[in-house]
Design a protein around this motif. Structure first.
Motif, PDB file in Angstrom:
ATOM      1  N   TRP A 122      40.066  12.361  51.360  1.00  0.00           N
ATOM      2  CA  TRP A 122      40.902  13.520  52.131  1.00  0.00           C
ATOM      3  C   TRP A 122      40.908  14.645  51.272  1.00  0.00           C
ATOM      4  O   TRP A 122      41.344  14.427  49.947  1.00  0.00           O
ATOM      5  CB  TRP A 122      42.240  13.014  52.395  1.00  0.00           C
ATOM      6  CG  TRP A 122      42.994  13.801  53.118  1.00  0.00           C
ATOM      7  CD1 TRP A 122      42.565  14.514  54.263  1.00  0.00           C
ATOM      8  CD2 TRP A 122      44.393  13.943  53.063  1.00  0.00           C
ATOM      9  NE1 TRP A 122      43.631  15.213  54.683  1.00  0.00           N
ATOM     10  CE2 TRP A 122      44.989  14.994  54.040  1.00  0.00           C
ATOM     11  CE3 TRP A 122      45.312  13.601  52.260  1.00  0.00           C
ATOM     12  CZ2 TRP A 122      46.112  15.494  54.138  1.00  0.00           C
ATOM     13  CZ3 TRP A 122      46.636  13.894  52.406  1.00  0.00           C
ATOM     14  CH2 TRP A 122      47.176  14.888  53.481  1.00  0.00           C
ATOM     15  N   THR A 123      40.509  15.722  51.591  1.00  0.00           N
ATOM     16  CA  THR A 123      40.288  17.127  50.789  1.00  0.00           C
ATOM     17  C   THR A 123      41.565  17.312  49.968  1.00  0.00           C
ATOM     18  O   THR A 123      41.746  17.613  48.972  1.00  0.00           O
ATOM     19  CB  THR A 123      39.709  18.384  51.665  1.00  0.00           C
ATOM     20  OG1 THR A 123      38.704  17.944  51.990  1.00  0.00           O
ATOM     21  CG2 THR A 123      39.744  19.538  50.647  1.00  0.00           C
ATOM     22  N   PRO A 124      42.866  17.498  50.783  1.00  0.00           N
ATOM     23  CA  PRO A 124      43.960  17.913  50.000  1.00  0.00           C
ATOM     24  C   PRO A 124      44.293  16.939  49.050  1.00  0.00           C
ATOM     25  O   PRO A 124      44.899  17.265  47.913  1.00  0.00           O
ATOM     26  CB  PRO A 124      44.961  17.766  51.221  1.00  0.00           C
ATOM     27  CG  PRO A 124      44.403  18.208  52.346  1.00  0.00           C
ATOM     28  CD  PRO A 124      43.065  17.370  52.254  1.00  0.00           C
ATOM     29  N   LEU A 125      44.031  15.675  49.091  1.00  0.00           N
ATOM     30  CA  LEU A 125      44.446  14.627  48.045  1.00  0.00           C
ATOM     31  C   LEU A 125      43.416  15.033  46.989  1.00  0.00           C
ATOM     32  O   LEU A 125      43.656  14.845  45.826  1.00  0.00           O
ATOM     33  CB  LEU A 125      44.211  13.120  48.643  1.00  0.00           C
ATOM     34  CG  LEU A 125      45.009  12.248  47.639  1.00  0.00           C
ATOM     35  CD1 LEU A 125      46.305  12.408  47.590  1.00  0.00           C
ATOM     36  CD2 LEU A 125      44.806  10.637  48.507  1.00  0.00           C
ATOM     37  N   ASP A 126      42.163  15.391  47.229  1.00  0.00           N
ATOM     38  CA  ASP A 126      41.008  15.357  46.308  1.00  0.00           C
ATOM     39  C   ASP A 126      41.493  16.608  45.435  1.00  0.00           C
ATOM     40  O   ASP A 126      41.106  16.627  44.212  1.00  0.00           O
ATOM     41  CB  ASP A 126      39.829  15.707  46.922  1.00  0.00           C
ATOM     42  CG  ASP A 126      38.731  15.899  45.864  1.00  0.00           C
ATOM     43  OD1 ASP A 126      38.418  14.820  45.183  1.00  0.00           O
ATOM     44  OD2 ASP A 126      37.966  17.109  45.891  1.00  0.00           O
ATOM     45  N   LEU A 329      45.473  26.704  40.106  1.00  0.00           N
ATOM     46  CA  LEU A 329      44.983  27.926  40.663  1.00  0.00           C
ATOM     47  C   LEU A 329      43.513  27.755  40.710  1.00  0.00           C
ATOM     48  O   LEU A 329      42.929  28.096  41.943  1.00  0.00           O
ATOM     49  CB  LEU A 329      45.169  29.254  40.198  1.00  0.00           C
ATOM     50  CG  LEU A 329      45.006  30.311  40.732  1.00  0.00           C
ATOM     51  CD1 LEU A 329      45.671  30.522  42.321  1.00  0.00           C
ATOM     52  CD2 LEU A 329      45.273  31.723  39.914  1.00  0.00           C
ATOM     53  N   ALA A 330      42.935  27.600  39.903  1.00  0.00           N
ATOM     54  CA  ALA A 330      41.366  27.271  39.941  1.00  0.00           C
ATOM     55  C   ALA A 330      40.746  26.264  40.840  1.00  0.00           C
ATOM     56  O   ALA A 330      40.003  26.253  41.666  1.00  0.00           O
ATOM     57  CB  ALA A 330      40.765  27.208  38.664  1.00  0.00           C
ATOM     58  N   ASN A 331      41.296  25.242  41.095  1.00  0.00           N
ATOM     59  CA  ASN A 331      41.248  24.084  41.741  1.00  0.00           C
ATOM     60  C   ASN A 331      41.725  24.402  43.287  1.00  0.00           C
ATOM     61  O   ASN A 331      40.838  23.873  44.255  1.00  0.00           O
ATOM     62  CB  ASN A 331      41.798  22.820  41.250  1.00  0.00           C
ATOM     63  CG  ASN A 331      41.289  22.112  40.031  1.00  0.00           C
ATOM     64  OD1 ASN A 331      40.231  21.594  40.335  1.00  0.00           O
ATOM     65  ND2 ASN A 331      41.705  22.173  38.641  1.00  0.00           N
TER      66      ASN A 331
END
Length: 336
Positions: A122-126, A329-331
Motif C-alpha cells: 500500500w503506497t501510503p504505508l510505503d 519531505l523528500a519521501n
C-alpha cells in the motif's frame, strides 16, 4: 588523474581535515563525522587499488562489506536484547536500564514492519516506511560516528601536568554512600592525583556534586569522605556542592579552580561511557582540560552509551529536527 591517486588524495584530504580539527580542539563532536569520512574514504581507496590488480576480488570485497550491514544489524539486535535482560537482572527495572532491551526489540520490530509493508504493498504505508527508514538511517549514521569517536577520544592519554583533578558526581546509594559507579570515578581520580603528586605537582582534587532528591548529604561530601578513608589528605580535596547536572558540575568547578589558580589546567574524571559528552560540555563550560574515563562493568556500557547518545541528539534537537523534516519531505514529494 589516475583513479587510485584520486581516491587516495580524497582520503588524505579527509584525514587532514580530521587532524586539523582534532588538534584545534579534540572535544568537538564534529570530529566524529570527520573521522568516519576519513576511514570510509580510505576503505574506498583500498578497494580502488585492489581493483587495479583484480576487479573480481574488489567486487567480492565490496559485496562482503555490504553483506556485513544486515549481518551486523541482526547480531546487534540479539546482543542488545541479551544485554537488556542482563541489565534487568542485575540493575533492576528502571527506564535507564531498559534502553538496550528496547533498542534490540526495536530493531526486530523494524525488520518485521518492513517485511509487512512489502507484503501489503500500500503506497501510503510505503511512504511511512521510507520516512522511518530514512530517519533511522540518519540516526544510525550519527550513532556510528558518536561511538567511533567516543572510543578514540577515550583512549587518548594526556601527558601534561595539571593543577586540578575534577571528579564528576553521580547519585548516592541510600542517600549517603558512594555507589560502585562513582567509586570507580573516585579511584581513577585518586590515581591521577597520586601520579601528579609523585612528579612534584601541587595538584588538588575537586569533588563535584550537590545534594539531589532523596540524598541526605551533598554528593561532594560523600565523595570527599570516600577519598579521606583511602588516604587522600584533607588539604588536597576541594568540594563543589552546588551542582545538579553535569554542565553545572563543570561550570561551578571551573569557578572554584579559577578563584584558586587563574590560568589553571585540569583533567576531568567520569565513567568511560560518559567521556565524550562530558568533554563536549566541558568545552561549552569553558573548562581548560580534557576528560578521562573510569572503567564500567561491561553489561552496563551499552545502555549507558545509548543514553549518552540520546542526550547528545536532544542537545542538538534543532539541527537534527531539520534533517529529519527534510527526510520526511523528500519521501512525501517522491510520491506526489
Amino acid at each position: 588523474m589516475n583513479p587510485v591517486v584520486l581516491a587516495f588524495a580524497v582520503s588524505a584530504f579527509c584525514f587532514a581535515v580530521f587532524l586539523v580539527s582534532f588538534l584545534l580542539d579534540r572535544r568537538k563532536l564534529r570530529n566524529g563525522l570527520y573521522l568516519f569520512f576519513a576511514l570510509a574514504s580510505l576503505v574506498f581507496a583500498l578497494l580502488v587499488l585492489l581493483a587495479t590488480f583484480s576487479p573480481t576480488a574488489a567486487a567480492l570485497a565490496g559485496l562482503a562489506l555490504l553483506a556485513l550491514v544486515p549481518l551486523t544489524v541482526a547480531v546487534l539486535a540479539v546482543f542488545l536484547i541479551c544485554n537488556g535482560i542482563t541489565m534487568l537482572r542485575r540493575e533492576g527495572r528502571r527506564l535507564a536500564n531498559l534502553l538496550s532491551l528496547l533498542a534490540g526489540a526495536g530493531i526486530v520490530a523494524l525488520i518485521a514492519f518492513n517485511a509487512l509493508v512489502t507484503r501489503i504493498g500500500w503506497t501510503p504505508l510505503d511512504v511511512v516506511r521510507s520516512c522511518v527508514n530514512g530517519i533511522l538511517a540518519y540516526v544510525s549514521f550519527l550513532f556510528v560516528c558518536f561511538l567511533l569517536y567516543s572510543v578514540v577520544y577515550g583512549r587518548i592519554r594526556g601527558r601534561k601536568d595539571v593543577d586540578f583533578v575534577v571528579v564528576l558526581g553521580s547519585g548516592l546509594l541510600g542517600g549517603t554512600k558512594v555507589p560502585p559507579l562513582l567509586a570507580g570515578r573516585l579511584d581513577r581520580g585518586r590515581r591521577v592525583l597520586d601520579a601528579q603528586r609523585a612528579k612534584g605537582c601541587d595538584t588538588l582534587l575537586v569533588t563535584s556534586g550537590g545534594q539531589g532528591p532523596g540524598e541526605d548529604v551533598p554528593e561532594s561530601r560523600a565523595m570527599a569522605d570516600y577519598l579521606l578513608e583511602r588516604g587522600v589528605p584533607a588539604d588536597r580535596i576541594v568540594r563543589e556542592e552546588r551542582s545538579r547536572t553535569t554542565f553545572e558540575n563543570l561550570t561551578f568547578s571551573a569557578e572554584l579552580m579559577r578563584e584558586r589558580r587563574p590560568g589553571y589546567r585540569c583533567v576531568v574524571v567520569t565513567n568511560n561511557f560518559h567521556v565524550l559528552r562530558a568533554a563536549v560540555l566541558a568545552r561549552k563550560a569553558k573548562v581548560d582540560g580534557q576528560v578521562i574515563g573510569a572503567p564500567t562493568a561491561w553489561y552496563f556500557w551499552p545502555s549507558a552509551t545509548i543514553r549518552e547518545f540520546v542526550a547528545v541528539v536532544v542537545d542538538h534537537r534543532v539541527a537534527n529536527g531539520v534533517v529529519g523534516g527534510l527526510i520526511v519531505l523528500a519521501n512525501v514529494l517522491r510520491v506526489l
